[in-house]
Design a protein around this motif. Structure first.
Motif, PDB file in Angstrom:
ATOM      1  N   PRO A 161       0.830  -1.193   0.000  1.00  0.00           N
ATOM      2  CA  PRO A 161       0.000   0.000   0.000  1.00  0.00           C
ATOM      3  C   PRO A 161       0.872   1.252   0.000  1.00  0.00           C
ATOM      4  O   PRO A 161       2.087   1.187   0.177  1.00  0.00           O
ATOM      5  CB  PRO A 161      -0.790  -0.104   1.319  1.00  0.00           C
ATOM      6  N   LYS A 162       0.257   2.397  -0.159  1.00  0.00           N
ATOM      7  CA  LYS A 162       1.015   3.651  -0.071  1.00  0.00           C
ATOM      8  C   LYS A 162       1.354   3.965   1.387  1.00  0.00           C
ATOM      9  O   LYS A 162       0.725   3.461   2.317  1.00  0.00           O
ATOM     10  CB  LYS A 162       0.217   4.809  -0.679  1.00  0.00           C
ATOM     11  N   ARG A 163       2.389   4.777   1.566  1.00  0.00           N
ATOM     12  CA  ARG A 163       2.816   5.311   2.858  1.00  0.00           C
ATOM     13  C   ARG A 163       3.044   4.221   3.911  1.00  0.00           C
ATOM     14  O   ARG A 163       2.458   4.234   4.987  1.00  0.00           O
ATOM     15  CB  ARG A 163       1.821   6.342   3.366  1.00  0.00           C
ATOM     16  N   CYS A 164       3.923   3.286   3.554  1.00  0.00           N
ATOM     17  CA  CYS A 164       4.344   2.259   4.506  1.00  0.00           C
ATOM     18  C   CYS A 164       5.846   2.355   4.728  1.00  0.00           C
ATOM     19  O   CYS A 164       6.599   2.744   3.836  1.00  0.00           O
ATOM     20  CB  CYS A 164       4.005   0.864   3.980  1.00  0.00           C
ATOM     21  N   VAL A 192       3.696  -2.902  13.489  1.00  0.00           N
ATOM     22  CA  VAL A 192       4.044  -2.644  14.887  1.00  0.00           C
ATOM     23  C   VAL A 192       3.615  -1.249  15.333  1.00  0.00           C
ATOM     24  O   VAL A 192       3.588  -0.960  16.534  1.00  0.00           O
ATOM     25  CB  VAL A 192       5.558  -2.819  15.132  1.00  0.00           C
ATOM     26  N   LYS A 193       3.299  -0.397  14.367  1.00  0.00           N
ATOM     27  CA  LYS A 193       2.849   0.940  14.720  1.00  0.00           C
ATOM     28  C   LYS A 193       2.054   1.520  13.555  1.00  0.00           C
ATOM     29  O   LYS A 193       2.361   1.246  12.391  1.00  0.00           O
ATOM     30  CB  LYS A 193       4.047   1.842  15.037  1.00  0.00           C
ATOM     31  N   THR A 194       1.025   2.279  13.868  1.00  0.00           N
ATOM     32  CA  THR A 194       0.233   2.934  12.832  1.00  0.00           C
ATOM     33  C   THR A 194       0.223   4.443  13.070  1.00  0.00           C
ATOM     34  O   THR A 194       0.643   4.929  14.114  1.00  0.00           O
ATOM     35  CB  THR A 194      -1.212   2.405  12.817  1.00  0.00           C
ATOM     36  N   GLY A 195      -0.285   5.174  12.085  1.00  0.00           N
ATOM     37  CA  GLY A 195      -0.331   6.622  12.216  1.00  0.00           C
ATOM     38  C   GLY A 195       1.047   7.251  12.223  1.00  0.00           C
ATOM     39  O   GLY A 195       1.309   8.198  12.968  1.00  0.00           O
ATOM     40  N   ILE A 196       1.953   6.732  11.370  1.00  0.00           N
ATOM     41  CA  ILE A 196       3.333   7.197  11.361  1.00  0.00           C
ATOM     42  C   ILE A 196       3.796   7.337   9.913  1.00  0.00           C
ATOM     43  O   ILE A 196       3.358   6.602   9.034  1.00  0.00           O
ATOM     44  CB  ILE A 196       4.241   6.217  12.142  1.00  0.00           C
ATOM     45  N   TYR A 197       4.671   8.329   9.656  1.00  0.00           N
ATOM     46  CA  TYR A 197       5.182   8.496   8.304  1.00  0.00           C
ATOM     47  C   TYR A 197       6.546   9.160   8.345  1.00  0.00           C
ATOM     48  O   TYR A 197       6.949   9.725   9.366  1.00  0.00           O
ATOM     49  CB  TYR A 197       4.219   9.318   7.436  1.00  0.00           C
ATOM     50  N   ARG A 198       7.261   9.086   7.229  1.00  0.00           N
ATOM     51  CA  ARG A 198       8.560   9.742   7.098  1.00  0.00           C
ATOM     52  C   ARG A 198       8.353  11.162   6.597  1.00  0.00           C
ATOM     53  O   ARG A 198       7.657  11.388   5.603  1.00  0.00           O
ATOM     54  CB  ARG A 198       9.442   8.967   6.120  1.00  0.00           C
ATOM     55  N   ASP A 199       8.963  12.122   7.279  1.00  0.00           N
ATOM     56  CA  ASP A 199       8.829  13.533   6.928  1.00  0.00           C
ATOM     57  C   ASP A 199       9.901  13.893   5.904  1.00  0.00           C
ATOM     58  O   ASP A 199      11.045  14.161   6.253  1.00  0.00           O
ATOM     59  CB  ASP A 199       8.962  14.390   8.189  1.00  0.00           C
ATOM     60  N   TYR A 200       9.543  13.899   4.640  1.00  0.00           N
ATOM     61  CA  TYR A 200      10.513  14.158   3.581  1.00  0.00           C
ATOM     62  C   TYR A 200      11.030  15.597   3.596  1.00  0.00           C
ATOM     63  O   TYR A 200      12.106  15.879   3.056  1.00  0.00           O
ATOM     64  CB  TYR A 200       9.895  13.858   2.212  1.00  0.00           C
TER      65      TYR A 200
END
Length: 208
Positions: A161-164, A192-200
């Motif tokens: 999926p997107k944003r993994c 192991v965790k949700t609601g998280i993303y890399r800040d480009y």
């Protein structure tokens, strides 16, 4: 590529090693500029300054925008393979990409050090009961804004999926079912965790 694209020198290569130069390279972008695609440049001390190895036996490689693939990387493209790099693809070093079928990277894909991407296992197995061979290859499709940590393996049949985010050493062997903005680790990868993303836009760790 067309002369009006080639004139802008959009592809820069550092210490390339070419085994075969068949097939074709396509830049599918409305914004073509000098050095938008850079491959082989020495970007990290952890791997040798060995440039990039390139083998195309007849397949097609498409760049949808800017792309950076660092030192100690290798790309092998089969006779009928199709590889697509989405806009703003980045690998700092040592990616190993092997395709005989199809590998599609979504936009803003980040590939960590020493990651293997391979849409084939090369050697089909035989089912003793039926005598039939198993499939040794199948397409890979990576969602937008995916980040793969160092030493991940992405094998044939994978779809994400997107944003993994996939943690260091994760081994992917099939389609990943999870919500976007998830962190997954392990073999097979588990959320192991949700609601998280890399800040480009704020993506630099200062070493003190």
């Amino acid at each position: 590529m067309p002369f009006n694209q080639a004139l802008k020198l959009p592809i820069l290569l550092y210490k390339p090693y070419f085994k075969e130069l068949k097939g074709k390279v396509v830049i599918d972008s409305s914004n073509i500029y000098f050095g938008m695609i850079r491959m082989g440049f020495w970007s990290t001390l952890q791997y040798p300054n060995s440039g990039i190895a390139w083998e195309n036996q007849g397949g097609t490689v498409v760049f949808k925008g800017n792309c950076m693939i660092g030192n100690a990387a290798s790309i092998s493209i089969g006779r009928k393979a199709y590889i697509e790099f989405g806009e703003n693809f980045k690998n700092n070093a040592a990616m190993k990409l092997i395709s005989v079928r199809s590998v599609i990277f979504g936009k803003y894909t980040r590939i960590g050090w020493d990651v293997l991407v391979m849409d084939t296992g090369f050697h089909p197995l035989v089912i003793m009961r039926t005598g039939k061979q198993t499939k040794a290859s199948s397409p890979i499709k990576i969602g937008d804004y995916n980040w793969f940590g160092s030493k991940c393996c992405i094998m044939h049949g994978v779809e994400t999926p997107k944003r993994c985010i996939f943690g260091l050493g994760s081994v992917l062997t099939k389609k990943i079912e999870c919500e976007p903005y998830s962190l997954l680790v392990g073999t097979p990868p588990k959320v192991v965790k949700t609601g998280i993303y890399r800040d480009y836009d704020n993506d630099t760790e200062i070493i003190e």
